[in-house]
Design a protein around this motif. Structure first.
Motif, PDB file in Angstrom:
ATOM      1  N   TRP A   1      -6.848  -5.233   3.386  1.00 20.82           N
ATOM      2  CA  TRP A   1      -5.482  -4.606   3.152  1.00 20.82           C
ATOM      3  C   TRP A   1      -4.767  -5.537   2.296  1.00 20.82           C
ATOM      4  O   TRP A   1      -3.820  -5.047   1.203  1.00 20.82           O
ATOM      5  CB  TRP A   1      -4.653  -4.450   4.370  1.00 20.82           C
ATOM      6  CG  TRP A   1      -5.083  -3.243   5.109  1.00 20.82           C
ATOM      7  CD1 TRP A   1      -5.879  -3.435   6.514  1.00 20.82           C
ATOM      8  CD2 TRP A   1      -4.992  -1.875   4.883  1.00 20.82           C
ATOM      9  NE1 TRP A   1      -6.168  -2.134   6.842  1.00 20.82           N
ATOM     10  CE2 TRP A   1      -5.801  -1.118   5.841  1.00 20.82           C
ATOM     11  CE3 TRP A   1      -4.338  -1.455   4.006  1.00 20.82           C
ATOM     12  CZ2 TRP A   1      -5.785   0.278   5.942  1.00 20.82           C
ATOM     13  CZ3 TRP A   1      -4.260  -0.078   4.048  1.00 20.82           C
ATOM     14  CH2 TRP A   1      -4.996   0.779   5.107  1.00 20.82           C
TER      15      TRP A   1
ATOM     16  N   ALA B   1     -12.029  -4.134  -1.805  1.00 20.63           N
ATOM     17  CA  ALA B   1     -11.328  -3.699  -0.644  1.00 20.63           C
ATOM     18  C   ALA B   1     -12.033  -2.383   0.072  1.00 20.63           C
ATOM     19  O   ALA B   1     -12.064  -2.139   1.299  1.00 20.63           O
ATOM     20  CB  ALA B   1      -9.779  -3.102  -0.881  1.00 20.63           C
TER      21      ALA B   1
ATOM     22  N   LEU C   1     -12.488  -0.672   3.914  1.00 22.87           N
ATOM     23  CA  LEU C   1     -11.562   0.342   4.332  1.00 22.87           C
ATOM     24  C   LEU C   1     -12.260   1.635   4.131  1.00 22.87           C
ATOM     25  O   LEU C   1     -12.915   1.803   3.078  1.00 22.87           O
ATOM     26  CB  LEU C   1     -10.218  -0.013   3.378  1.00 22.87           C
ATOM     27  CG  LEU C   1      -9.727  -1.182   3.811  1.00 22.87           C
ATOM     28  CD1 LEU C   1      -8.394  -1.452   2.802  1.00 22.87           C
ATOM     29  CD2 LEU C   1      -9.304  -1.237   5.091  1.00 22.87           C
TER      30      LEU C   1
ATOM     31  N   THR D   1      -8.277   6.838   2.915  1.00 22.41           N
ATOM     32  CA  THR D   1      -7.053   5.889   3.011  1.00 22.41           C
ATOM     33  C   THR D   1      -6.870   4.935   2.170  1.00 22.41           C
ATOM     34  O   THR D   1      -5.615   4.878   1.655  1.00 22.41           O
ATOM     35  CB  THR D   1      -7.285   5.322   4.471  1.00 22.41           C
ATOM     36  OG1 THR D   1      -7.399   6.288   5.526  1.00 22.41           O
ATOM     37  CG2 THR D   1      -6.042   4.566   4.755  1.00 22.41           C
ATOM     38  N   ALA D   2      -7.620   4.301   1.573  1.00 24.43           N
ATOM     39  CA  ALA D   2      -7.620   3.191   0.829  1.00 24.43           C
ATOM     40  C   ALA D   2      -6.988   3.545  -0.573  1.00 24.43           C
ATOM     41  O   ALA D   2      -6.228   3.136  -1.317  1.00 24.43           O
ATOM     42  CB  ALA D   2      -8.988   2.244   0.656  1.00 24.43           C
TER      43      ALA D   2
ATOM     44  N   VAL E   1      -3.440   4.842  -0.633  1.00 18.76           N
ATOM     45  CA  VAL E   1      -2.665   3.747  -0.487  1.00 18.76           C
ATOM     46  C   VAL E   1      -2.615   3.264  -1.814  1.00 18.76           C
ATOM     47  O   VAL E   1      -1.417   2.758  -2.307  1.00 18.76           O
ATOM     48  CB  VAL E   1      -3.156   2.664   0.728  1.00 18.76           C
ATOM     49  CG1 VAL E   1      -2.216   1.408   0.576  1.00 18.76           C
ATOM     50  CG2 VAL E   1      -2.807   3.406   1.969  1.00 18.76           C
TER      51      VAL E   1
ATOM     52  N   LYS F   1      -1.501   3.511   7.072  1.00 16.23           N
ATOM     53  CA  LYS F   1      -2.003   1.939   7.333  1.00 16.23           C
ATOM     54  C   LYS F   1      -1.810   2.101   8.875  1.00 16.23           C
ATOM     55  O   LYS F   1      -2.794   1.359   9.471  1.00 16.23           O
ATOM     56  CB  LYS F   1      -0.842   1.069   6.871  1.00 16.23           C
ATOM     57  CG  LYS F   1      -0.874  -0.354   7.578  1.00 16.23           C
ATOM     58  CD  LYS F   1      -2.286  -1.058   7.042  1.00 16.23           C
ATOM     59  CE  LYS F   1      -2.269  -2.631   7.274  1.00 16.23           C
ATOM     60  NZ  LYS F   1      -2.869  -2.939   8.597  1.00 16.23           N
TER      61      LYS F   1
END
Length: 105
Positions: free
Chosen positions: A3, A49, A53, A57-58, A61, A101
């Protein structure tokens, strides 16, 4: 740790957007070079990342933080509109990012 790397990728993405603003449509050499370097850096960090992840989602974000950050810098540094509706929608992006998150992968 993933994260934190994702957050760093988003910050570098915001730096890319600012550099490209100063590049003035690729007409200014050093801001153009900086934009390309930051773009590659952001993608490199995002790639790291993504090893830990979920991609959906990654990436949501990453793009959301980049968009919200660039919009806020546009308001603060470039005199772009800070209308209540625009600020509300930027806040909504940030709220959605926080929700992603917190949501289980």
């Amino acid at each position: 740790m993933a994260w934190a790397i994702l957050l760093a990728a988003a910050v570098v993405d915001i730096a890319m957007a600012v550099a490209l603003k100063y590049a003035d449509g690729w007409t200014r050499f050093w801001p153009s070079v900086a934009g390309l370097v930051f773009a590659n850096g952001a993608i490199a960090l995002l790639t790291i990342a993504l090893k830990q992840l979920p991609v959906g989602t990654a990436f949501a974000v990453f793009t959301g933080l980049g968009a919200a950050g660039a919009a806020l810098i546009g308001i603060a540094a470039f005199g772009e509109s800070a209308s209540p509706l625009r600020l509300l929608l930027i806040a909504a992006i940030i709220a959605c990012i926080a929700g992603l998150k917190l949501a289980p992968a």
